[in-house]
Design a protein around this motif. Structure first.
Motif, short mmCIF file in Angstrom:
data_model
loop_
_atom_site.label_atom_id
_atom_site.label_comp_id
_atom_site.label_asym_id
_atom_site.label_seq_id
_atom_site.Cartn_x
_atom_site.Cartn_y
_atom_site.Cartn_z
N GLN A 134 42.33 42.14 -40.47
CA GLN A 134 40.70 41.77 -41.54
C GLN A 134 40.55 40.12 -41.62
OE1 GLN A 134 40.81 43.46 -46.08
NE2 GLN A 134 41.50 40.97 -46.04
N PHE A 135 38.96 40.70 -41.99
CA PHE A 135 38.23 39.40 -41.32
C PHE A 135 37.17 39.46 -42.36
CE2 PHE A 135 34.15 37.84 -40.10
CZ PHE A 135 34.58 36.09 -39.58
N VAL A 136 37.31 38.55 -43.12
CA VAL A 136 35.82 38.33 -44.31
C VAL A 136 35.19 36.93 -43.99
CG1 VAL A 136 36.09 37.64 -46.43
CG2 VAL A 136 37.92 38.91 -45.39
N PHE A 186 31.71 39.49 -46.33
CA PHE A 186 31.45 41.07 -44.95
C PHE A 186 33.09 41.37 -45.49
CE2 PHE A 186 27.02 39.22 -45.29
CZ PHE A 186 26.61 40.42 -44.99
N THR A 187 33.72 42.50 -45.14
CA THR A 187 34.50 42.65 -44.91
C THR A 187 34.84 43.66 -43.63
OG1 THR A 187 35.67 42.46 -46.78
CG2 THR A 187 37.15 42.79 -45.66
N ALA A 188 35.75 43.65 -42.75
CA ALA A 188 35.69 44.30 -41.26
C ALA A 188 37.23 44.03 -41.47
CB ALA A 188 35.29 43.91 -40.32
N SER A 189 38.13 45.75 -41.44
CA SER A 189 39.15 45.58 -40.75
C SER A 189 39.59 46.99 -40.21
CB SER A 189 40.30 45.42 -42.23
OG SER A 189 40.26 47.05 -43.03
N SER A 240 37.83 34.01 -43.14
CA SER A 240 39.58 34.38 -42.52
C SER A 240 39.50 34.95 -41.97
CB SER A 240 39.82 34.69 -44.45
OG SER A 240 39.41 35.77 -45.02
N TRP A 241 41.05 35.39 -41.89
CA TRP A 241 41.21 36.66 -40.74
C TRP A 241 42.70 36.53 -41.86
CZ3 TRP A 241 39.16 31.79 -39.22
CH2 TRP A 241 38.04 32.56 -38.29
N SER A 242 43.21 37.52 -41.20
CA SER A 242 44.63 37.78 -42.16
C SER A 242 45.14 39.06 -41.05
CB SER A 242 44.48 38.39 -43.42
OG SER A 242 43.59 39.93 -43.77
N TRP A 243 46.94 38.86 -41.18
CA TRP A 243 47.13 40.47 -40.73
C TRP A 243 48.25 41.17 -41.97
CZ3 TRP A 243 52.61 39.78 -40.44
CH2 TRP A 243 52.88 38.88 -40.47
N SER A 244 48.63 42.50 -41.87
CA SER A 244 49.66 43.09 -42.11
C SER A 244 50.24 43.80 -41.65
CB SER A 244 49.31 42.99 -43.98
OG SER A 244 48.30 44.95 -43.39
N VAL A 245 51.62 44.20 -41.80
CA VAL A 245 52.65 45.31 -42.18
C VAL A 245 53.32 45.94 -42.75
CG1 VAL A 245 54.06 45.94 -40.30
CG2 VAL A 245 53.18 43.83 -39.24
N GLU A 246 53.78 46.98 -43.37
CA GLU A 246 54.29 47.99 -44.19
C GLU A 246 55.10 49.34 -43.82
OE1 GLU A 246 50.23 46.64 -47.89
OE2 GLU A 246 50.41 48.63 -47.15
N ALA A 247 55.87 48.66 -44.62
CA ALA A 247 56.61 50.27 -44.13
C ALA A 247 57.05 50.71 -45.57
CB ALA A 247 57.36 49.96 -43.90
N LYS A 248 56.52 51.86 -45.71
CA LYS A 248 56.57 52.93 -46.88
C LYS A 248 57.43 53.85 -46.81
CE LYS A 248 52.94 53.54 -49.00
NZ LYS A 248 51.44 53.53 -48.88
N GLY A 249 58.65 54.24 -47.98
CA GLY A 249 59.01 55.61 -48.01
C GLY A 249 59.44 56.27 -49.51
N GLY A 250 59.10 57.42 -49.55
CA GLY A 250 58.62 57.94 -50.75
C GLY A 250 58.94 59.32 -50.38
#
Length: 317
Positions: free
Chosen positions: A166-168, A189-192, A129-139
């Motif tokens: 991320q690649f699994v 195995f996971t690599a990110s 599996s291949w995945s991507w993510s974008v996150e914005a955080k404020g606090g």
């Protein structure tokens, strides 16, 4: 100087992990809550539960929490050779340690969007599996500064953006052998890698500034008896169990720093042994017991360089 902590924790996990199998892909979008220990999108066969802990050392009490609650809109689509997923939604995060020697208080709101493509190979073959993510955080978060040879802590406004992939890879999905009721081991195995921008400001000018950098992580998980608790069930009790083990390493390398903040490189290492129990009557409550040891620092959770051993009880719904 590392400070060693031994912690007994209680954790709760609200997370469905059926997305690892293409058969569970749903064409209709749905809103789904989750409660996990970190911000990573759930793209693994099992996830780490949110941790809430209390400890007392030499009469001094402190609390530990690592929890991320998300409400995501998820849309799965079957595609040739597998399925794809797109998810987005808001969340709340808390990473807290009230230990006076190594305090941490990183909390706030977040918004994330993620995508996944799952390769559904032969029934007894490898999975990818291949995945991507974008996150914005404020606090708000605690930041540190050396003042006259001592560390001073400031509670500051925090803004953070991360983007990565991320690649699994699972060499074998694990198959049940009806002749001897044994299941082959399941491992993956996971690599990110991700880019990050972390900015703190407000209040006094000390400890304010911006840091940018890159994070890389590698992890190995194995369930020696497979993932099906019915294979290892205890006779007449209806209780099955799945033992699993994991090791991982993470490195963060800053590209630039501004203001009172300085460039650093951080390493974080970890190992965990877990026993997951499952009632086979479809009750839906799955407890687990795990022993985890971590050593190092993590900018994105506000963790200072520390050495922690945790014995945790988790419950998955």
């Amino acid at each position: 100087m590392m400070r060693r902590s031994y912690v007994v924790v209680a954790a709760v996990l609200l997370q469905s992990t059926g997305a690892w199998c293409a058969e569970t892909a749903k064409e209709k979008p749905e809103w789904k809550p989750s409660l996990l220990a970190d911000e990573a999108p759930a793209q693994k066969p099992w996830e780490d539960g949110a941790t809430f802990a209390y400890k007392s050392v030499d009469g001094k009490a402190s609390a530990i929490a690592d929890a991320v609650f998300k409400l995501e809109r998820i849309e799965d689509r079957k595609v040739t050779g597998g399925f794809s997923r797109v998810s987005w939604g808001p969340g709340v995060y808390v990473h807290r340690n009230s230990d006076a020697a190594k305090p941490n208080n990183d909390r706030g709101l977040m918004l994330s969007v993620a995508g996944l493509w799952f390769d559904d190979g032969p029934a007894d073959g490898a999975r990818k599996s291949w995945s991507w993510s974008v996150e914005a955080k404020g606090g708000r978060k605690l930041t540190t500064e050396d003042v006259a040879g001592k560390k001073a802590y400031y509670d500051k406004d925090s803004r953070r953006v991360t983007a990565g992939g991320q690649f699994v890879y699972a060499p074998s999905a694990g198959q049940l052998d009806p002749s001897n009721l044994k299941q082959q081991a399941f491992m993956f195995f996971t690599a990110s890698a991700k880019l990050y921008l972390d900015r703190v400001s407000g209040g006094v000018t000390s400890a304010s500034g911006r840091i940018t950098g890159v994070e890389a992580m590698a992890r190995f998980d194995i369930a020696p008896l497979g993932l099906d608790p019915s294979v290892t069930k205890v006779n007449k009790t209806g209780l099955g169990f799945v033992p699993s083990f994991a090791v991982w390493g993470q490195r963060q390398q800053d590209f630039s720093a501004s203001g009172a903040r300085a460039r650093e490189n951080r390493n974080l290492w970890g190992a965990k042994a877990q026993m997951t129990f499952s009632q086979l009557d479809g009750s839906g409550v799955v407890p687990a017991l795990s022993l985890e040891r971590t050593k190092g620092a993590d900018l994105l959770t506000g963790r200072e360089d520390s050495d922690v051993t945790k014995l945790s009880l988790t419950i998955k719904y």
